[in-house]
Design a protein around this motif. Structure first.
Motif, PDB file in Angstrom:
ATOM      1  N   GLY A  79       0.803  -1.206   0.000  1.00  0.00           N
ATOM      2  CA  GLY A  79       0.000   0.000   0.000  1.00  0.00           C
ATOM      3  C   GLY A  79       0.843   1.266   0.000  1.00  0.00           C
ATOM      4  O   GLY A  79       2.075   1.240   0.104  1.00  0.00           O
ATOM      5  N   ARG A  80       0.160   2.405  -0.161  1.00  0.00           N
ATOM      6  CA  ARG A  80       0.850   3.699  -0.182  1.00  0.00           C
ATOM      7  C   ARG A  80       1.527   3.984   1.143  1.00  0.00           C
ATOM      8  O   ARG A  80       2.628   4.526   1.174  1.00  0.00           O
ATOM      9  N   ARG A  81       0.874   3.642   2.225  1.00  0.00           N
ATOM     10  CA  ARG A  81       1.472   3.900   3.541  1.00  0.00           C
ATOM     11  C   ARG A  81       2.762   3.122   3.714  1.00  0.00           C
ATOM     12  O   ARG A  81       3.734   3.636   4.244  1.00  0.00           O
ATOM     13  N   GLU A  82       2.743   1.874   3.317  1.00  0.00           N
ATOM     14  CA  GLU A  82       3.951   1.068   3.453  1.00  0.00           C
ATOM     15  C   GLU A  82       5.081   1.647   2.608  1.00  0.00           C
ATOM     16  O   GLU A  82       6.236   1.702   3.043  1.00  0.00           O
ATOM     17  N   ASP A  83       4.770   2.109   1.400  1.00  0.00           N
ATOM     18  CA  ASP A  83       5.788   2.752   0.554  1.00  0.00           C
ATOM     19  C   ASP A  83       6.331   4.011   1.230  1.00  0.00           C
ATOM     20  O   ASP A  83       7.542   4.263   1.219  1.00  0.00           O
ATOM     21  N   HIS A  84       5.444   4.781   1.831  1.00  0.00           N
ATOM     22  CA  HIS A  84       5.860   6.015   2.500  1.00  0.00           C
ATOM     23  C   HIS A  84       6.781   5.701   3.690  1.00  0.00           C
ATOM     24  O   HIS A  84       7.818   6.355   3.876  1.00  0.00           O
ATOM     25  N   VAL A  85       6.440   4.675   4.449  1.00  0.00           N
ATOM     26  CA  VAL A  85       7.274   4.294   5.594  1.00  0.00           C
ATOM     27  C   VAL A  85       8.626   3.797   5.120  1.00  0.00           C
ATOM     28  O   VAL A  85       9.670   4.149   5.693  1.00  0.00           O
ATOM     29  N   ARG A  86       8.645   3.029   4.059  1.00  0.00           N
ATOM     30  CA  ARG A  86       9.933   2.533   3.536  1.00  0.00           C
ATOM     31  C   ARG A  86      10.820   3.689   3.079  1.00  0.00           C
ATOM     32  O   ARG A  86      12.020   3.697   3.328  1.00  0.00           O
ATOM     33  N   ARG A  87      10.212   4.688   2.416  1.00  0.00           N
ATOM     34  CA  ARG A  87      11.002   5.852   1.979  1.00  0.00           C
ATOM     35  C   ARG A  87      11.543   6.631   3.177  1.00  0.00           C
ATOM     36  O   ARG A  87      12.672   7.112   3.160  1.00  0.00           O
ATOM     37  N   MET A  88      10.716   6.756   4.227  1.00  0.00           N
ATOM     38  CA  MET A  88      11.181   7.470   5.414  1.00  0.00           C
ATOM     39  C   MET A  88      12.343   6.750   6.082  1.00  0.00           C
ATOM     40  O   MET A  88      13.314   7.375   6.526  1.00  0.00           O
ATOM     41  N   LEU A  89      12.269   5.419   6.151  1.00  0.00           N
ATOM     42  CA  LEU A  89      13.327   4.658   6.807  1.00  0.00           C
ATOM     43  C   LEU A  89      14.596   4.611   5.975  1.00  0.00           C
ATOM     44  O   LEU A  89      15.702   4.500   6.526  1.00  0.00           O
ATOM     45  N   ASP A  90      14.479   4.676   4.660  1.00  0.00           N
ATOM     46  CA  ASP A  90      15.658   4.648   3.801  1.00  0.00           C
ATOM     47  C   ASP A  90      16.362   5.995   3.742  1.00  0.00           C
ATOM     48  O   ASP A  90      17.541   6.061   3.412  1.00  0.00           O
ATOM     49  N   GLY A  91      15.671   7.073   4.077  1.00  0.00           N
ATOM     50  CA  GLY A  91      16.240   8.412   3.973  1.00  0.00           C
ATOM     51  C   GLY A  91      17.201   8.717   5.111  1.00  0.00           C
ATOM     52  O   GLY A  91      17.526   7.868   5.951  1.00  0.00           O
TER      53      GLY A  91
END
Length: 83
Positions: free
Chosen positions: A5-17
């Motif tokens: 989902g979009r939320r999971e993608d958003h969390v992954r981007r936050m953790l990778d940054g």
């Protein structure tokens, strides 16, 4: 398989940054705050226990003075039948 989902993608981007800097005194502040919270809880618990003990003592004194387990005396006299 199901697409994430979009939320999971958003969390992954936050953790990778890049990760933000943690303040140097964070542990000290957290320890002080935790100590204050524990002291407040201890004081509140002691106050509640004190109030409970006072209430039980007041109830015991009331019960000894009033003796609610005894039958109250009759307020009217029984009728006279032998007259």
């Amino acid at each position: 398989m199901k697409r994430p989902g979009r939320r999971e993608d958003h969390v992954r981007r936050m953790l990778d940054g890049p990760h933000p800097q943690v303040p140097a005194d964070l542990a000290e502040r957290a320890t002080e705050r935790g100590g204050r919270i524990l002291r407040r809880h201890r004081v509140a618990r002691a106050l509640a226990l004190t109030v409970l003990c006072v209430a039980v003592a007041a109830f015991m004194v009331w019960a000894v003075v009033v003796q609610p387990w005894q039958v109250p005396p009759a307020e009217t006299t029984p009728p006279l039948e032998s007259w």
